[in-house]
Design a protein around this motif. Structure first.
Motif, PDB file in Angstrom:
ATOM      1  N   LYS A  30       0.857  -1.185   0.000  1.00  0.00           N
ATOM      2  CA  LYS A  30       0.000   0.000   0.000  1.00  0.00           C
ATOM      3  C   LYS A  30       0.898   1.242   0.000  1.00  0.00           C
ATOM      4  O   LYS A  30       1.955   1.247   0.623  1.00  0.00           O
ATOM      5  CB  LYS A  30      -0.900  -0.002   1.237  1.00  0.00           C
ATOM      6  CG  LYS A  30      -1.914  -1.141   1.222  1.00  0.00           C
ATOM      7  CD  LYS A  30      -2.708  -1.200   2.496  1.00  0.00           C
ATOM      8  CE  LYS A  30      -3.643  -2.406   2.471  1.00  0.00           C
ATOM      9  NZ  LYS A  30      -4.399  -2.560   3.720  1.00  0.00           N
ATOM     10  N   ALA A  31       0.478   2.273  -0.717  1.00  0.00           N
ATOM     11  CA  ALA A  31       1.293   3.483  -0.806  1.00  0.00           C
ATOM     12  C   ALA A  31       0.493   4.763  -0.569  1.00  0.00           C
ATOM     13  O   ALA A  31       1.077   5.813  -0.352  1.00  0.00           O
ATOM     14  CB  ALA A  31       1.978   3.555  -2.174  1.00  0.00           C
ATOM     15  N   VAL A  32      -0.826   4.668  -0.625  1.00  0.00           N
ATOM     16  CA  VAL A  32      -1.671   5.851  -0.404  1.00  0.00           C
ATOM     17  C   VAL A  32      -2.104   5.836   1.067  1.00  0.00           C
ATOM     18  O   VAL A  32      -3.057   5.166   1.445  1.00  0.00           O
ATOM     19  CB  VAL A  32      -2.885   5.861  -1.360  1.00  0.00           C
ATOM     20  CG1 VAL A  32      -3.764   7.086  -1.122  1.00  0.00           C
ATOM     21  CG2 VAL A  32      -2.414   5.832  -2.812  1.00  0.00           C
ATOM     22  N   LYS A  33      -1.347   6.576   1.884  1.00  0.00           N
ATOM     23  CA  LYS A  33      -1.545   6.502   3.342  1.00  0.00           C
ATOM     24  C   LYS A  33      -2.415   7.642   3.881  1.00  0.00           C
ATOM     25  O   LYS A  33      -3.013   7.529   4.934  1.00  0.00           O
ATOM     26  CB  LYS A  33      -0.186   6.529   4.063  1.00  0.00           C
ATOM     27  CG  LYS A  33       0.813   5.456   3.587  1.00  0.00           C
ATOM     28  CD  LYS A  33       0.421   4.080   4.102  1.00  0.00           C
ATOM     29  CE  LYS A  33       1.311   2.978   3.527  1.00  0.00           C
ATOM     30  NZ  LYS A  33       2.680   3.012   3.986  1.00  0.00           N
ATOM     31  N   SER A  44      -0.162   8.563 -11.185  1.00  0.00           N
ATOM     32  CA  SER A  44       0.757   7.422 -11.190  1.00  0.00           C
ATOM     33  C   SER A  44       0.642   6.565 -12.451  1.00  0.00           C
ATOM     34  O   SER A  44      -0.372   6.601 -13.161  1.00  0.00           O
ATOM     35  CB  SER A  44       0.501   6.532  -9.970  1.00  0.00           C
ATOM     36  OG  SER A  44      -0.752   5.860 -10.107  1.00  0.00           O
ATOM     37  N   GLU A  45       1.677   5.780 -12.697  1.00  0.00           N
ATOM     38  CA  GLU A  45       1.626   4.793 -13.784  1.00  0.00           C
ATOM     39  C   GLU A  45       0.491   3.807 -13.549  1.00  0.00           C
ATOM     40  O   GLU A  45      -0.208   3.417 -14.479  1.00  0.00           O
ATOM     41  CB  GLU A  45       2.957   4.024 -13.865  1.00  0.00           C
ATOM     42  CG  GLU A  45       3.995   4.694 -14.723  1.00  0.00           C
ATOM     43  CD  GLU A  45       5.153   3.756 -15.055  1.00  0.00           C
ATOM     44  OE1 GLU A  45       4.915   2.547 -15.264  1.00  0.00           O
ATOM     45  OE2 GLU A  45       6.285   4.245 -15.108  1.00  0.00           O
ATOM     46  N   LEU A 317       4.718  -3.878 -11.515  1.00  0.00           N
ATOM     47  CA  LEU A 317       3.850  -3.938 -12.696  1.00  0.00           C
ATOM     48  C   LEU A 317       2.839  -2.795 -12.710  1.00  0.00           C
ATOM     49  O   LEU A 317       2.486  -2.270 -13.769  1.00  0.00           O
ATOM     50  CB  LEU A 317       3.122  -5.287 -12.748  1.00  0.00           C
ATOM     51  CG  LEU A 317       4.040  -6.516 -12.852  1.00  0.00           C
ATOM     52  CD1 LEU A 317       3.237  -7.804 -12.659  1.00  0.00           C
ATOM     53  CD2 LEU A 317       4.760  -6.543 -14.200  1.00  0.00           C
ATOM     54  N   LEU A 318       2.358  -2.443 -11.539  1.00  0.00           N
ATOM     55  CA  LEU A 318       1.451  -1.296 -11.385  1.00  0.00           C
ATOM     56  C   LEU A 318       2.098  -0.356 -10.363  1.00  0.00           C
ATOM     57  O   LEU A 318       1.746  -0.364  -9.187  1.00  0.00           O
ATOM     58  CB  LEU A 318       0.069  -1.767 -10.925  1.00  0.00           C
ATOM     59  CG  LEU A 318      -0.716  -2.599 -11.948  1.00  0.00           C
ATOM     60  CD1 LEU A 318      -1.924  -3.255 -11.314  1.00  0.00           C
ATOM     61  CD2 LEU A 318      -1.134  -1.739 -13.146  1.00  0.00           C
ATOM     62  N   PRO A 319       3.059   0.445 -10.811  1.00  0.00           N
ATOM     63  CA  PRO A 319       3.844   1.250  -9.870  1.00  0.00           C
ATOM     64  C   PRO A 319       3.185   2.574  -9.496  1.00  0.00           C
ATOM     65  O   PRO A 319       2.418   3.142 -10.272  1.00  0.00           O
ATOM     66  CB  PRO A 319       5.168   1.489 -10.609  1.00  0.00           C
ATOM     67  CG  PRO A 319       4.879   1.247 -12.049  1.00  0.00           C
ATOM     68  CD  PRO A 319       3.571   0.511 -12.178  1.00  0.00           C
ATOM     69  N   ILE A 320       3.522   3.034  -8.290  1.00  0.00           N
ATOM     70  CA  ILE A 320       2.999   4.304  -7.796  1.00  0.00           C
ATOM     71  C   ILE A 320       3.772   5.485  -8.382  1.00  0.00           C
ATOM     72  O   ILE A 320       3.339   6.626  -8.302  1.00  0.00           O
ATOM     73  CB  ILE A 320       3.035   4.348  -6.242  1.00  0.00           C
ATOM     74  CG1 ILE A 320       2.279   5.547  -5.664  1.00  0.00           C
ATOM     75  CG2 ILE A 320       4.471   4.314  -5.717  1.00  0.00           C
ATOM     76  CD1 ILE A 320       0.789   5.545  -5.873  1.00  0.00           C
TER      77      ILE A 320
END
Length: 327
Positions: A30-33, A44-45, A317-320
């Motif tokens: 997870k990256a959206v905090k 994002s990509e 594959l689905l990078p932030i």
């Protein structure tokens, strides 16, 4: 082939993406905090890949009933075999007797079994040369069926499965020729599994807005389903999708109608009350307008909402990382 852009254009690459031998897969995280991270997601990509993937498949199935002739590749068949195993496992974990009405705890045992077996399932489904991708893509598969703690299911879980499909394109397991089969076979099978889980384990809708959302559980089958109905004179004007006779006759041919049929089976009372948004949509004059409107609504009501996006997983594959236009 440029190493700087190893991923290529995902599903939009006509040749089907092939990753370079030195590509490093990552266990997605997870990256959206926080709310402020939402702008990172929208640039994002992963966001561009995901929305582009939905649009590509939306175009591929335009005006086509489920019974249309299309190519069924060996890899599509193997993914279908995997989903059949997932489906059959439900009967091994029947609902248990319990006092509360919603959220049968047998679902937790079923999902635990799926997570235990996911690597093995994917090893059977993917060619040997793609096995390095399994630790990354299995995370999306495992998140596709609902939450074990809350015993709920919603559009975030649906998104996870579509991201799993997108990853299958990114690694070259599925290619452009599989686009129709990906929706009509793989996604449709997934949809039937999700419905079976919802009814078997009486799963709560995850973050449902009640009558103000499109549906308690799904969204994308309405997008792709409305694309199927473009230029189909049998279900025109669109208000015909509310007629029981039309639903019974065509629900096996069109995903949109199968969604309406399912809603009518699980909900009671006037349709305009329990499914207000869909009732409103029935007044729109064309399926093209409905399809375009639903894509806009999806971006606004699902992809722009922090409670959904905070659960998205990002990897190689689905990078932030920020999307860069390549000349």
């Amino acid at each position: 082939m440029s190493i700087e852009n190893p991923i290529g254009d995902g599903a939009r690459d006509e040749r089907g993406t092939r990753l370079p031998p030195n590509h490093r897969f990552l266990e997605p995280e997870k990256a959206v905090k926080t709310i402020t991270d939402m702008t990172i997601w929208e640039k994002s990509e992963a966001y561009m890949e995901y929305t582009g993937f939905i649009a590509t498949l939306n175009e591929a199935i335009k005006g086509k009933p489920l019974s249309v002739d299309y190519k069924i590749s060996k890899n599509v068949t193997k993914i279908m075999d995997m989903l059949e195993k997932v489906d059959k496992l439900i009967s091994d974990f029947p609902p248990i007797e319990q006092p509360q009405r919603f959220g049968n705890s047998a679902f937790r045992d079923w999902l635990h079994k799926i997570k235990t077996n996911s690597t093995h399932y994917l090893q059977d489904a993917l060619d040997q040369n793609l096995h390095l991708a399994i630790p990354e893509i299995k995370a999306y598969l495992e998140e596709s069926f609902g939450n074990a703690t809350r015993i709920d299911y919603g559009t975030g879980h649906e998104m996870s499965f579509i991201m799993f499909l997108c990853c299958l394109y990114k690694i070259g397991c599925l290619v452009q020729e599989d686009n129709v089969a990906t929706v009509f076979m793989i996604f449709n099978k997934y949809l039937n599994i999700a419905r079976k889980l919802q009814t078997t384990y009486r799963m709560e809708p995850a973050g449902s807005h009640g009558v103000w959302s499109l549906d308690d559980y799904q969204f994308v089958p309405f997008i792709w389903g409305s694309s199927q109905l473009i230029d189909q004179p049998k279900i025109y004007p669109p208000s015909k999708f509310l007629e029981d006779e039309v639903i019974d006759k065509y629900s096996d041919e069109y995903m949109f109608l199968s969604c309406i049929k399912y809603i009518k089976e699980v909900k009671t009372g006037p349709f305009a009350e329990h499914s207000n948004q869909l009732w409103s949509i029935s007044a729109v004059g064309s399926w093209t307008k409905i399809n375009q409107g639903l894509i806009k609504m999806y971006k606004k009501e699902i992809l722009a909402k922090f409670p959904v996006v905070q659960h998205i997983l990002f990897g190689s594959l689905l990078p932030i990382r920020r999307f860069q236009m390549h000349s």
